[in-house]
Write a protein that holds these residues in place. Structure first.
Motif, mmCIF file in Angstrom:
data_model
loop_
_atom_site.group_PDB
_atom_site.id
_atom_site.type_symbol
_atom_site.label_atom_id
_atom_site.label_comp_id
_atom_site.label_asym_id
_atom_site.label_seq_id
_atom_site.Cartn_x
_atom_site.Cartn_y
_atom_site.Cartn_z
ATOM 1 N N TYR A 182 0.850 -1.193 0.000
ATOM 2 C CA TYR A 182 0.000 0.000 0.000
ATOM 3 C C TYR A 182 0.886 1.243 0.000
ATOM 4 O O TYR A 182 1.750 1.403 0.862
ATOM 5 C CB TYR A 182 -0.899 0.022 1.238
ATOM 6 C CG TYR A 182 -2.001 -1.007 1.208
ATOM 7 C CD1 TYR A 182 -3.259 -0.682 0.720
ATOM 8 C CD2 TYR A 182 -1.787 -2.300 1.675
ATOM 9 C CE1 TYR A 182 -4.292 -1.623 0.695
ATOM 10 C CE2 TYR A 182 -2.801 -3.244 1.653
ATOM 11 C CZ TYR A 182 -4.050 -2.897 1.168
ATOM 12 O OH TYR A 182 -5.057 -3.835 1.137
ATOM 13 N N TRP A 183 0.621 2.140 -0.941
ATOM 14 C CA TRP A 183 1.433 3.333 -1.131
ATOM 15 C C TRP A 183 0.723 4.577 -0.600
ATOM 16 O O TRP A 183 -0.480 4.753 -0.793
ATOM 17 C CB TRP A 183 1.743 3.525 -2.621
ATOM 18 C CG TRP A 183 2.539 2.391 -3.168
ATOM 19 C CD1 TRP A 183 2.066 1.181 -3.626
ATOM 20 C CD2 TRP A 183 3.952 2.314 -3.283
ATOM 21 N NE1 TRP A 183 3.096 0.375 -4.013
ATOM 22 C CE2 TRP A 183 4.277 1.040 -3.817
ATOM 23 C CE3 TRP A 183 4.990 3.208 -2.982
ATOM 24 C CZ2 TRP A 183 5.582 0.648 -4.050
ATOM 25 C CZ3 TRP A 183 6.295 2.810 -3.229
ATOM 26 C CH2 TRP A 183 6.579 1.544 -3.755
ATOM 27 N N PRO A 191 -3.895 12.670 6.044
ATOM 28 C CA PRO A 191 -4.514 11.414 6.458
ATOM 29 C C PRO A 191 -4.945 10.467 5.345
ATOM 30 O O PRO A 191 -5.201 9.302 5.603
ATOM 31 C CB PRO A 191 -5.738 11.879 7.255
ATOM 32 C CG PRO A 191 -6.089 13.207 6.661
ATOM 33 C CD PRO A 191 -4.784 13.831 6.254
ATOM 34 N N THR A 192 -5.053 10.934 4.098
ATOM 35 C CA THR A 192 -5.556 10.070 3.025
ATOM 36 C C THR A 192 -4.680 10.209 1.785
ATOM 37 O O THR A 192 -3.740 11.002 1.737
ATOM 38 C CB THR A 192 -7.005 10.439 2.635
ATOM 39 O OG1 THR A 192 -6.989 11.705 1.945
ATOM 40 C CG2 THR A 192 -7.912 10.507 3.846
ATOM 41 N N ILE A 193 -5.058 9.441 0.763
ATOM 42 C CA ILE A 193 -4.372 9.519 -0.532
ATOM 43 C C ILE A 193 -5.017 10.558 -1.448
ATOM 44 O O ILE A 193 -4.645 10.665 -2.616
ATOM 45 C CB ILE A 193 -4.385 8.140 -1.231
ATOM 46 C CG1 ILE A 193 -5.820 7.605 -1.367
ATOM 47 C CG2 ILE A 193 -3.492 7.154 -0.493
ATOM 48 C CD1 ILE A 193 -5.934 6.327 -2.181
ATOM 49 N N ASP A 194 -5.956 11.341 -0.950
ATOM 50 C CA ASP A 194 -6.727 12.254 -1.800
ATOM 51 C C ASP A 194 -5.852 13.185 -2.625
ATOM 52 O O ASP A 194 -6.147 13.467 -3.793
ATOM 53 C CB ASP A 194 -7.682 13.095 -0.949
ATOM 54 C CG ASP A 194 -8.904 12.308 -0.485
ATOM 55 O OD1 ASP A 194 -9.042 11.133 -0.879
ATOM 56 O OD2 ASP A 194 -9.719 12.874 0.279
ATOM 57 N N GLN A 195 -4.772 13.695 -2.038
ATOM 58 C CA GLN A 195 -3.982 14.702 -2.746
ATOM 59 C C GLN A 195 -2.999 14.099 -3.743
ATOM 60 O O GLN A 195 -2.394 14.817 -4.543
ATOM 61 C CB GLN A 195 -3.224 15.580 -1.762
ATOM 62 C CG GLN A 195 -2.018 14.908 -1.108
ATOM 63 C CD GLN A 195 -1.223 15.883 -0.253
ATOM 64 O OE1 GLN A 195 -1.761 16.858 0.239
ATOM 65 N NE2 GLN A 195 0.065 15.634 -0.082
ATOM 66 N N VAL A 296 -6.579 -1.451 10.388
ATOM 67 C CA VAL A 296 -5.813 -0.734 9.377
ATOM 68 C C VAL A 296 -5.134 0.450 10.042
ATOM 69 O O VAL A 296 -5.739 1.172 10.825
ATOM 70 C CB VAL A 296 -6.737 -0.255 8.242
ATOM 71 C CG1 VAL A 296 -5.936 0.527 7.219
ATOM 72 C CG2 VAL A 296 -7.413 -1.440 7.594
ATOM 73 N N TYR A 297 -3.864 0.627 9.735
ATOM 74 C CA TYR A 297 -3.082 1.572 10.507
ATOM 75 C C TYR A 297 -2.282 2.469 9.582
ATOM 76 O O TYR A 297 -1.892 2.107 8.497
ATOM 77 C CB TYR A 297 -2.094 0.817 11.404
ATOM 78 C CG TYR A 297 -1.297 -0.141 10.581
ATOM 79 C CD1 TYR A 297 -0.126 0.258 9.959
ATOM 80 C CD2 TYR A 297 -1.786 -1.415 10.324
ATOM 81 C CE1 TYR A 297 0.543 -0.592 9.128
ATOM 82 C CE2 TYR A 297 -1.114 -2.268 9.487
ATOM 83 C CZ TYR A 297 0.057 -1.848 8.889
ATOM 84 O OH TYR A 297 0.707 -2.685 8.036
ATOM 85 N N ASN A 298 -2.069 3.671 9.999
ATOM 86 C CA ASN A 298 -1.056 4.549 9.449
ATOM 87 C C ASN A 298 -1.102 5.846 10.233
ATOM 88 O O ASN A 298 -2.143 6.478 10.319
ATOM 89 C CB ASN A 298 -1.283 4.837 7.966
ATOM 90 C CG ASN A 298 -0.072 5.509 7.338
ATOM 91 O OD1 ASN A 298 1.059 5.159 7.651
ATOM 92 N ND2 ASN A 298 -0.311 6.464 6.464
ATOM 93 N N HIS A 299 -0.019 6.220 10.819
ATOM 94 C CA HIS A 299 0.060 7.470 11.562
ATOM 95 C C HIS A 299 -1.002 7.535 12.667
ATOM 96 O O HIS A 299 -1.468 8.615 13.025
ATOM 97 C CB HIS A 299 -0.096 8.669 10.630
ATOM 98 C CG HIS A 299 0.746 8.598 9.402
ATOM 99 N ND1 HIS A 299 2.091 8.255 9.433
ATOM 100 C CD2 HIS A 299 0.449 8.807 8.098
ATOM 101 C CE1 HIS A 299 2.562 8.284 8.214
ATOM 102 N NE2 HIS A 299 1.602 8.602 7.389
ATOM 103 N N HIS A 305 -9.313 5.072 2.798
ATOM 104 C CA HIS A 305 -8.436 5.710 1.816
ATOM 105 C C HIS A 305 -7.102 6.162 2.416
ATOM 106 O O HIS A 305 -6.563 7.201 2.052
ATOM 107 C CB HIS A 305 -9.156 6.890 1.138
ATOM 108 C CG HIS A 305 -10.494 6.520 0.576
ATOM 109 N ND1 HIS A 305 -11.528 7.414 0.439
ATOM 110 C CD2 HIS A 305 -10.976 5.331 0.122
ATOM 111 C CE1 HIS A 305 -12.592 6.810 -0.080
ATOM 112 N NE2 HIS A 305 -12.270 5.535 -0.278
ATOM 113 N N LEU A 306 -6.559 5.326 3.281
ATOM 114 C CA LEU A 306 -5.240 5.593 3.856
ATOM 115 C C LEU A 306 -4.124 5.334 2.857
ATOM 116 O O LEU A 306 -3.081 5.978 2.903
ATOM 117 C CB LEU A 306 -5.006 4.700 5.075
ATOM 118 C CG LEU A 306 -5.764 5.031 6.351
ATOM 119 C CD1 LEU A 306 -5.630 3.888 7.333
ATOM 120 C CD2 LEU A 306 -5.234 6.308 6.952
#
Length: 345
Positions: A182-183, A191-195, A296-299, A305-306
């Motif tokens: 996962y990238w 917080p998300t991949i939106d940008q 699901v984890y990140n930061h 949509h992490l």
């Protein structure tokens, strides 16, 4: 070029080791012997630090306590096989159905459920690599044939990380592996991949049924949220998918295979970090982590949509769609597939 190793917890009572490949530019790839997992892919930052290009954790339990196959090797067959059934040379086979009536990602005892053997590590003037291996039998994962698999990760001074996966078998079987990383190369406070902006060298995606099994129809991307023919902000595409059952993508793009021209690129305009993906196969499955599962984890965040899984492989369910390509592996032959990632920072 340098390679080092450190303990990384235990899995089912067995020790897990992390191997850290570092090139002369300070780019680092952390590989676990558990599941051949790409645990980190760090690049230098402009302030002298390091940033991870992928979702990661320093706790092995965070990788094993969810159903997202996070960053692991996947096989024997990535994606879904309808009803867990297929035929080779007129002989019918039934494998484990681990997602409803379908088979997914090689089953519960596929590539991602084992500690692999580390065959070798090597450092040269321009590259550093690790080769892992695994042997699976029908008694373990229900697929026919005793299969021996090797996976070699190589990091070079041009900032390419390549993965070569090879296999042999003693009986007819299927082989369509991938890496399920996962990238998200944005800053930790994003917080998300939106940008992020995504480009995919693709004109069509596959129509699928309610179980995400391809119908055989190829649908033009143009004029749909699936069109990433020019770099497109993911948030804009995801907004168009917000009314779908998945609230995002879990879909299959037909791509032009190439190890010299990117199949896809993903970039963060704010940081300037970019990843280019290369593959010698015709499919790219992308999943936008459409879940608020606490596993699901990140930061420290928990919401959809992490990250973006970019699974380079052959088009899914190929045994039932010969026009998608041949994923059979026969005794006496060896098949090798290559995935490459290039990072810019």
């Amino acid at each position: 070029m340098e390679i080092s190793k450190v303990p990384f917890g235990t899995y089912k009572g067995e020790p897990v080791t992390k191997y850290i490949l570092t090139n002369d530019n300070g780019v680092q790839a952390g590989i676990l012997d558990f599941a051949g997992l790409l645990q980190s892919f760090k690049v230098p930052t402009k302030d002298g630090g390091k940033a991870d290009m992928i979702l990661t954790s320093e706790n092995l339990d965070n990788f094993t306590n969810n159903g997202f196959c996070t960053n692991r090797l996947i096989g024997r067959v990535a994606g879904r096989i309808a009803d867990g059934k297929f035929s080779i040379n007129g002989k019918d086979y039934q494998i484990e159905q681990n997602e409803g009536k379908n088979a997914l990602h090689g089953g519960t005892n596929g590539f991602y459920s084992h500690i692999w053997h580390v065959d070798s590590t090597e450092a040269t003037a321009d590259s550093v690599s690790i080769t892992l291996s695994l042997t699976l039998s029908p008694e373990v994962d229900t697929y026919p044939g005793k299969m021996h698999i090797t996976a070699t990760y190589t990091l070079n001074n041009d900032d390419y990380l390549s993965l070569k996966i090879s296999a042999t078998t003693d009986a007819d079987t299927l082989f369509n592996p991938t890496n399920h990383t996962y990238w998200n190369m944005a800053a930790a406070n994003v917080p998300t991949i939106d940008q992020l902006k995504l480009y995919v060298n693709s004109e069509n995606h596959l129509a699928v049924d309610d179980g995400k099994i391809p119908t055989g129809e190829k649908v033009a991307n143009e004029g749909t949220p699936f069109d990433f023919g020019t770099p497109t902000r993911l948030g804009d595409a995801l907004e168009k998918m917000s009314s779908t059952k998945e609230n995002g993508f879990d879909d299959i793009w037909e791509v032009t295979p190439s190890l010299t021209k990117p199949v896809a690129t993903l970039e963060d305009p704010e940081s300037g970090r970019k990843m280019s993906l290369y593959s010698d196969r015709n499919g790219l499955v992308m999943y936008t982590m459409n879940s608020d599962d606490a596993a699901v984890y990140n930061h420290g965040q928990v919401h959809p949509h992490l990250g973006l899984a970019m699974e380079a492989q052959n088009l899914s369910d190929a045994p039932h769609h010969p026009e998608f390509g041949d994923i059979t592996l026969h005794p006496g032959e060896e098949k090798t597939y290559t995935i490459k990632w290039h990072v810019e920072y």
